[in-house]
Every structure is written in C-alpha cells, then in structure tokens.
Design a protein around this motif. Structure first.
Motif, PDB file in Angstrom:
ATOM      1  N   PRO A 171       9.035  51.008  58.675  1.00  0.00           N
ATOM      2  CA  PRO A 171       8.060  50.235  59.349  1.00  0.00           C
ATOM      3  C   PRO A 171       8.699  49.566  60.116  1.00  0.00           C
ATOM      4  CG  PRO A 171       8.814  49.626  56.918  1.00  0.00           C
ATOM      5  CD  PRO A 171       9.326  50.820  57.275  1.00  0.00           C
ATOM      6  N   VAL A 172       7.661  49.142  61.393  1.00  0.00           N
ATOM      7  CA  VAL A 172       8.131  48.563  62.193  1.00  0.00           C
ATOM      8  C   VAL A 172       8.149  46.849  62.104  1.00  0.00           C
ATOM      9  CG1 VAL A 172       7.705  47.838  64.756  1.00  0.00           C
ATOM     10  CG2 VAL A 172       7.646  50.139  64.010  1.00  0.00           C
ATOM     11  N   LEU A 173       9.028  45.837  62.180  1.00  0.00           N
ATOM     12  CA  LEU A 173       8.968  44.980  61.766  1.00  0.00           C
ATOM     13  C   LEU A 173       8.414  43.674  63.072  1.00  0.00           C
ATOM     14  CD1 LEU A 173      12.200  44.119  59.429  1.00  0.00           C
ATOM     15  CD2 LEU A 173       9.882  45.017  58.795  1.00  0.00           C
ATOM     16  N   PRO A 174       7.725  42.669  62.555  1.00  0.00           N
ATOM     17  CA  PRO A 174       7.660  41.795  63.763  1.00  0.00           C
ATOM     18  C   PRO A 174       8.793  41.352  64.184  1.00  0.00           C
ATOM     19  CG  PRO A 174       6.363  41.230  61.630  1.00  0.00           C
ATOM     20  CD  PRO A 174       7.457  42.357  61.425  1.00  0.00           C
ATOM     21  N   GLN A 175       8.862  40.842  65.368  1.00  0.00           N
ATOM     22  CA  GLN A 175      10.038  40.586  66.347  1.00  0.00           C
ATOM     23  C   GLN A 175      10.413  39.047  65.434  1.00  0.00           C
ATOM     24  OE1 GLN A 175      10.458  41.506  70.133  1.00  0.00           O
ATOM     25  NE2 GLN A 175      11.789  39.645  70.797  1.00  0.00           N
ATOM     26  N   GLY A 176      11.757  38.904  65.224  1.00  0.00           N
ATOM     27  CA  GLY A 176      12.287  37.808  64.859  1.00  0.00           C
ATOM     28  C   GLY A 176      12.241  37.609  63.549  1.00  0.00           C
ATOM     29  N   ILE A 177      11.560  38.707  62.478  1.00  0.00           N
ATOM     30  CA  ILE A 177      11.493  38.623  61.171  1.00  0.00           C
ATOM     31  C   ILE A 177      12.371  39.343  60.493  1.00  0.00           C
ATOM     32  CG2 ILE A 177       9.814  38.504  59.040  1.00  0.00           C
ATOM     33  CD1 ILE A 177       8.429  36.829  61.474  1.00  0.00           C
ATOM     34  N   GLU A 178      13.152  38.834  59.526  1.00  0.00           N
ATOM     35  CA  GLU A 178      14.370  39.733  59.024  1.00  0.00           C
ATOM     36  C   GLU A 178      13.678  40.376  57.937  1.00  0.00           C
ATOM     37  OE1 GLU A 178      17.550  39.923  56.271  1.00  0.00           O
ATOM     38  OE2 GLU A 178      16.496  38.095  56.140  1.00  0.00           O
ATOM     39  N   LYS A 179      14.146  41.730  57.849  1.00  0.00           N
ATOM     40  CA  LYS A 179      13.631  42.627  56.821  1.00  0.00           C
ATOM     41  C   LYS A 179      13.366  42.039  55.553  1.00  0.00           C
ATOM     42  CE  LYS A 179      14.456  47.337  55.567  1.00  0.00           C
ATOM     43  NZ  LYS A 179      15.578  48.409  55.243  1.00  0.00           N
ATOM     44  N   THR A 180      14.579  41.491  54.839  1.00  0.00           N
ATOM     45  CA  THR A 180      14.050  41.010  53.514  1.00  0.00           C
ATOM     46  C   THR A 180      13.042  39.940  53.561  1.00  0.00           C
ATOM     47  OG1 THR A 180      16.407  40.791  53.869  1.00  0.00           O
ATOM     48  CG2 THR A 180      15.731  40.544  51.485  1.00  0.00           C
ATOM     49  N   ARG A 181      12.848  39.148  54.432  1.00  0.00           N
ATOM     50  CA  ARG A 181      11.847  38.013  54.538  1.00  0.00           C
ATOM     51  C   ARG A 181      10.492  38.625  54.714  1.00  0.00           C
ATOM     52  NH1 ARG A 181      11.209  32.860  54.627  1.00  0.00           N
ATOM     53  NH2 ARG A 181       9.562  31.942  56.207  1.00  0.00           N
ATOM     54  N   ALA A 234      -4.982  48.862  67.980  1.00  0.00           N
ATOM     55  CA  ALA A 234      -3.316  48.576  68.269  1.00  0.00           C
ATOM     56  C   ALA A 234      -3.294  46.866  68.272  1.00  0.00           C
ATOM     57  CB  ALA A 234      -2.889  49.231  69.566  1.00  0.00           C
ATOM     58  N   PRO A 235      -2.177  46.281  67.881  1.00  0.00           N
ATOM     59  CA  PRO A 235      -2.103  44.954  68.112  1.00  0.00           C
ATOM     60  C   PRO A 235      -1.100  45.052  69.493  1.00  0.00           C
ATOM     61  CG  PRO A 235      -0.211  45.865  66.532  1.00  0.00           C
ATOM     62  CD  PRO A 235      -1.466  46.962  66.781  1.00  0.00           C
ATOM     63  N   ARG A 236      -1.462  43.904  70.324  1.00  0.00           N
ATOM     64  CA  ARG A 236      -0.595  43.795  71.704  1.00  0.00           C
ATOM     65  C   ARG A 236       0.881  43.536  71.220  1.00  0.00           C
ATOM     66  NH1 ARG A 236       2.376  43.319  75.032  1.00  0.00           N
ATOM     67  NH2 ARG A 236       2.163  42.618  76.967  1.00  0.00           N
ATOM     68  N   VAL A 237       1.364  42.874  69.965  1.00  0.00           N
ATOM     69  CA  VAL A 237       2.661  42.756  69.795  1.00  0.00           C
ATOM     70  C   VAL A 237       2.923  43.588  68.687  1.00  0.00           C
ATOM     71  CG1 VAL A 237       4.083  40.713  68.524  1.00  0.00           C
ATOM     72  CG2 VAL A 237       2.617  39.976  70.181  1.00  0.00           C
ATOM     73  N   ARG A 238       4.047  44.337  69.061  1.00  0.00           N
ATOM     74  CA  ARG A 238       4.534  45.498  68.072  1.00  0.00           C
ATOM     75  C   ARG A 238       5.037  44.658  66.573  1.00  0.00           C
ATOM     76  NH1 ARG A 238       9.544  48.618  67.687  1.00  0.00           N
ATOM     77  NH2 ARG A 238       8.742  51.080  67.056  1.00  0.00           N
ATOM     78  N   GLY A 239       4.633  45.296  65.554  1.00  0.00           N
ATOM     79  CA  GLY A 239       4.966  44.980  64.501  1.00  0.00           C
ATOM     80  C   GLY A 239       4.151  43.724  63.642  1.00  0.00           C
ATOM     81  N   ALA A 240       3.073  43.413  64.596  1.00  0.00           N
ATOM     82  CA  ALA A 240       1.981  42.360  63.844  1.00  0.00           C
ATOM     83  C   ALA A 240       1.284  43.060  62.905  1.00  0.00           C
ATOM     84  CB  ALA A 240       1.012  42.047  65.006  1.00  0.00           C
ATOM     85  N   TYR A 277       5.120  32.375  57.271  1.00  0.00           N
ATOM     86  CA  TYR A 277       6.165  33.236  57.547  1.00  0.00           C
ATOM     87  C   TYR A 277       6.482  33.661  58.909  1.00  0.00           C
ATOM     88  CZ  TYR A 277       6.698  34.167  52.559  1.00  0.00           C
ATOM     89  OH  TYR A 277       6.945  34.032  51.327  1.00  0.00           O
ATOM     90  N   LEU A 278       5.528  32.806  59.921  1.00  0.00           N
ATOM     91  CA  LEU A 278       5.380  33.093  61.292  1.00  0.00           C
ATOM     92  C   LEU A 278       5.240  34.637  61.661  1.00  0.00           C
ATOM     93  CD1 LEU A 278       8.157  30.627  62.857  1.00  0.00           C
ATOM     94  CD2 LEU A 278       5.583  30.178  62.349  1.00  0.00           C
TER      95      LEU A 278
END
Ligand code: FAD
Length: 544
Positions: A10-20, A110-116, A91-92
């Motif tokens: 999965p592509v995570l939203p930028q700035g969000i750590e995987k565990t969180r 598609a979202p404009r922000v990858r990982g949204a 969680y932002l």
C-alpha cells in the motif's frame, strides 16, 4: 503493465509512518466495520466504465501509481462520514471523497495526493430519498446514478417527470453536479437546477444549506437560497466539504420532443453558424445545449477502431474522414449540429421552422432526415439523451484506440463566431503539432460556449500519454493568453488552470486559500482539488 501484474504494497500518505497508518486503519475499521474499509494492496485493475476503479484513475494519463489511494472507506450514512472526518483530523490523513468515481477525462476516482484515503460514498449511500411529482423535485444521496433515478421515476409511473442526463448515464447525479457537469435537455446545467445540500465540513459539522437549515421545512428542494449568504457554490469544484445529500428540480414532461440534425460543409462555416446559434439559443428557440461537433467523431462513434479507417500514426488524415463520410448517410461535411425541440407537435413546428430557415442561411447546409437513418445511428443516442433517457453509446469514441483513454480541454468563450473560430484554429494547430487525434464539440449552454476538445490516447502508450498531457498544458496556456479559461479540468491540470484565474495578483486564489485554512485547519480534505492547497501543503512542491 508490470505494476498491474504484481501484488502491491500500500502507498502511504506522505508524512504518515507505517505503524501509525495501520493503527489508524484498525481504528476506523472497528468503528465502521472491517467490510467497509479496504487497504489498496491489490493489483490495480482499470475495470471499465460500468465497473470503474475507486483506487486510481482507470484512464491514467501518467503512471497510474502516481495518483493512487492508500485505502478506500465506504460510509453508510452522514454520521459515518462525520466519524471518518474526525478520524482523518486525528491522524492527519488526507481524504478524497467520490460519489461514483466515473469522472473520466478529469482524473476518474484518483486522489490528487498520492496515498490519500478515498471516501467512496456511492457504494452504500445510494438512496433516492424523495421524488416529488407535484413539485417536480428529488433528493438523492451520492450513489444515485442517472440510470437509478430514471428507473425509479419509471417504476413509480411518474409520466409527468423527466430527468436530465449527461452523455453517459452511469455517473452520479450528485457527483456530476458538484463538478459542474452538463446534460442535454433544457435542464442541462446540473448545478443550476440543484436546490439544497447536506454537507459534512472538514472539521466534522453537519450543515444543511438553503431552506434545509429551517427545522420542519417543506421547501428545501423548491427554493435554493434560504436566508443569508448563498453558500452552496463553495461546495462545488472545491475541497470545503463532503456533500451527503443534494436536491434537484426535475423537468416536467414537455408533451413531446423531436431531434434534428444539420450538417455544414466547410470549417469556416463555424463562424456563421455560431452567430446564428447565439440569438436562437438565448431566446430558447434552440432549447437544449447546442452541440456543434466536428465530423471526425462520426467515425469514432461508428464503434469501429481507428485502425479500420487508417493504420498510420500522427493525426488522423482529414481526407480519410471525407472519404468515409461520402458513404455515410450524413454525407460529406465538417460540422454537425445535433438539437432537440420540445413540446406538442404544433409548438415544435413553430420552432423547427425558424431553426430550419436560419440554419439554411449557411451555404451548403443540409438537414438530415431522421426517418432515413438506421435505428443504430448515433443520432438516436442523442435523441435518447436529449429526452432524459440514460445511454452508454458515447463510450464508443473512447475506444478509438485500443485501451482508449481521454483527457479534455474545455475553455469557455462567448457565443460569437470570431471566438469560436479563434479557439478552433488554436486547437487545430495543437492537433497537428502533437500528433494526436482530437474530437471537437462546441457546446452552447445558454450565453456561453464551451469548446470541449477530447484528446484520445492509448493508455498503454506512454509517449501518447505524455503528448496528450503536453498538448493540454500548451492549450491551457495559450487559451489563457487569449483570455479564455477552463470550466473544468483534469486533477493534474488544476494548478495550472487555477493559476490562469489570476486577476489582481491572484486575489481569487488567496481568498480560496483563506477559506480553506479557516474551514480545514488540518488540511485533510482533498488537498489540491481545483488547485486549492491547504497551508500544510502550500509551497512544498505539491503544486505542478
Ligand atoms: P464523481 O467522480 O463521483 O465526482 C466527481 C468529482 O466531484 C470527484 O472527483 C470529487 O472531486 C467530487 N465529489 C464527488 N462527490 C463528492 C461529494 N459527495 N462531496 C464532495 N466532493 C465530491 N460529463 C458531463 O458532465 N457531461 C457529459 O456529457 C459527459 N460526457 C462524457 C462522455 C464520455 C464518453 C466520458 C468518458 C465522460 C463524460 N463525462 C461527461 C465526464 C464524466 O463521466 C461525468 O461527468 C460523470 O458524471 C462524473 O463522474 P461521477 O458522476 O461518478 O462523479
């Protein structure tokens, strides 16, 4: 293609750590139920129009992994939407709401922000809450398609009601209107026919606009304004709220309709034709959105791929188009006018006679006799659409190339011959320069004319995709230099288009940003939608 074959992380939203991120997903899954939250870790499947993907753009114009969701959530109610918004703020996590995700040509789901995280409202919030045959209104949730509304009107036997449909009937009545979509009866300006919204704001308040704010009202769908500032516009083509209900006026059955088709020989006829159309359209003699199409689309709408007509690369040779038309019932021509008159026969006749007299002033104009067209001719699809019957035939031109995709350039001009010709010349130069095929449709809403240039490409051909994007960027820039702006655009082109609306040192965008920061202080809702970035993202390389 490789990315489609393998399993994906999965592509995570930028700035969000995987565990969180997974902690957050566990929390929302507990709240809404495991079945209503899906991590996007499967191979991306483009599906097709009736089964569109909700994780990405099924007609991606860049690598489809670039604009991809981390997860999809399916709310079942406005309260669920509120919970999702509270969760995203905690969680932002950026959210991207869709109704049905069929926004093809503009970015699909598609979202404009990858990982949204995509909030797919349509899957479970798909109730028709009201159809009122006396007031001619309806109230719908995001997942109500044109087909569903049409079928329900028929099922209830409301013979006095019509609905208005865009070219394709699978879209969301609510989602289409929020993106300023259009249809082809006199009720074709979907946003203009709406009355009343229910919205969840980015901080989680539930608001009803217009008369909906008055407890116990029975006027929500009949008077859009209510009292005080009319806020509804803020929620269209924006990222200021998630719309969970929307009301619309429905057209009364006019007591008959009759579609007509005229052809015009030469490219330059466009100028005279548009001058003829303007007064007729403003006076509502031409009652539905004028549809002046370039004849190349006739070939694409025949359902046969491009290669059956011409196997070479580069723009399709116009000579071949004329050769084909010689054997077609429309005959050789450059422009086609598809229109419809409404009302009982004697009322229609008055209008059709005026239209005929005016159109025939263009030398070489021809009226095509509908009775001589076979039932499979595209004319009959236009006839269905213009009388509010959902249809899918328009999809044929997307399959001009194998794996067809398309992206649109949609500038707005006054309905004047000189402007139409100017846009035509500009688009035609790009058509030749970028080596792609364009389909052209000059659509007159009422006073304004949108030129819709559909650029079609093979989704598996990265060169064609890159060229299509470059052509769009160049068109947007040149149009803006000449004073024309787009009414709607692909999500990757939003920053550029928003940047062209720059009067008074970008005063409009500065106001948009002020509103965004006030309504969405954590910047969680659809960052970048329509070029509006929240403070948390601004100036950090997201704008393109
Ligand atoms: P969605 O994709 O669900 O929504 C559109 C956008 O609105 C979303 O991306 C999102 O940003 C926003 N949004 C959606 N729901 C919400 C919500 N609840 N809250 C906040 N924001 C939200 N379009 C026309 O208008 N007229 C046409 O004639 C037409 N012809 C087409 C012909 C072809 C061949 C193709 C392929 C496309 C055509 N389209 C046309 C474009 C598109 O298919 C339709 O506009 C379609 O209705 C949009 O998809 P949707 O209804 O599923 O909306």
């Amino acid at each position: 293609k490789e990315s489609r074959a393998r399993n994906r992380l999965p592509v995570l939203p930028q700035g969000i750590e995987k565990t969180r991120f997974f902690l957050a997903i566990d929390e929302i899954s507990r709240d809404l139920g495991n079945d209503n939250v899906e991590i996007n870790d499967k191979p991306l499947d483009d599906g097709w129009y009736m089964e569109p993907p909700n994780t990405h753009d099924g007609m991606a114009i860049t690598d489809e992994e670039e604009l991809v969701a981390s997860a999809v959530i399916y709310p079942g109610s406005t309260d669920d939407v509120q919970s999702i918004v509270h969760w995203a703020n905690k969680y932002l996590i950026p959210l991207h709401p869709i109704s049905m995700g069929r926004n093809f040509g503009y970015g699909g789901a598609a979202p404009r922000v990858r990982g949204a995280v995509v909030v797919d409202l349509g899957k479970r919030m798909n109730r028709i809450l009201d159809i009122n045959p006396d007031d001619c209104t309806c109230l719908v949730e995001p997942g109500v398609s044109y087909y569903a509304l049409y079928e329900e009107v028929q099922r209830r036997g409301y013979k006095n009601l019509w609905i208005d449909v865009p070219d394709l009937g699978g879209g969301s009545v609510l989602g289409n209107a929020l993106d300023h979509g259009v249809g082809y009866t006199p009720y074709g300006d979907h946003w203009a026919t709406h009355s009343g919204l229910e919205v969840v704001t980015p901080t989680g308040e539930i608001v009803r606009t217009g008369m909906g704010a008055l407890p116990g009202n029975n006027t929500w769908q009949v008077f859009p304004y209510g009292f005080g500032p009319f806020l509804d516009g803020m929620f269209s083509q924006s990222n200021y709220g998630i719309v969970t209900k929307m009301g619309f006026g429905l057209m009364p059955n006019p007591g008959g309709h009759e579609s007509f088709l005229y052809t015009f020989k030469k490219e330059e006829d466009l100028e005279q034709l548009v001058e003829i159309v303007r007064p007729l359209r403003i006076a509502m003699i031409l009652e539905n959105a004028a549809n002046i199409r370039h004849a190349l689309q006739v070939l694409a709408l025949s359902g046969k791929p491009r290669s059956t007509f011409y196997d070479g690369n580069g723009p399709f040779p116009i000579k071949k188009m004329h050769e084909f038309l010689q054997t077609h019932p429309y005959g050789e021509c450059t422009w086609l006018y598809y229109g419809t008159c409404y009302g009982p026969k004697e009322v229609r006749k008055l209008k059709l006679d005026i239209i005929h007299r005016e159109f025939m002033k263009v030398p070489g104009a021809r009226r095509i006799e509908p009775a001589k067209l076979p039932p499979t001719d595209y004319f009959w699809s236009r006839d269905r659409i213009s009388s509010g019957e959902p249809d899918l035939e328009e999809l044929a031109w997307v399959n001009w190339w194998p794996n067809g995709g398309h992206v649109a350039f949609s500038p707005v001009a006054p309905t004047r011959g000189a402007d139409a010709l100017r846009l035509w010349h500009m688009a035609k130069e790009h058509w030749a320069k970028f080596g792609l095929d364009f389909f052209f449709d000059f659509v007159v809403g009422l006073r304004e004319l949108h030129l819709i240039v559909e650029c079609v490409y093979d989704r598996d051909d990265s060169k064609q995709r890159a060229n299509a994007l470059a052509a769009m960027r160049s068109l947007i820039q040149e149009a803006a230099e000449k004073g024309y702006g787009e009414y709607r655009t692909h999500l990757l082109l939003s920053d550029q288009v928003a940047g062209t609306y720059s009067w008074n040192d970008n005063a409009l965008m500065r106001l948009n940003e002020k509103l965004k920061d006030c309504l969405d202080p954590n910047g969680i809702l659809a960052p970048g939608r329509s070029g509006i970035w929240p403070a948390r993202y601004r100036g950090r390389g997201w704008e393109i």
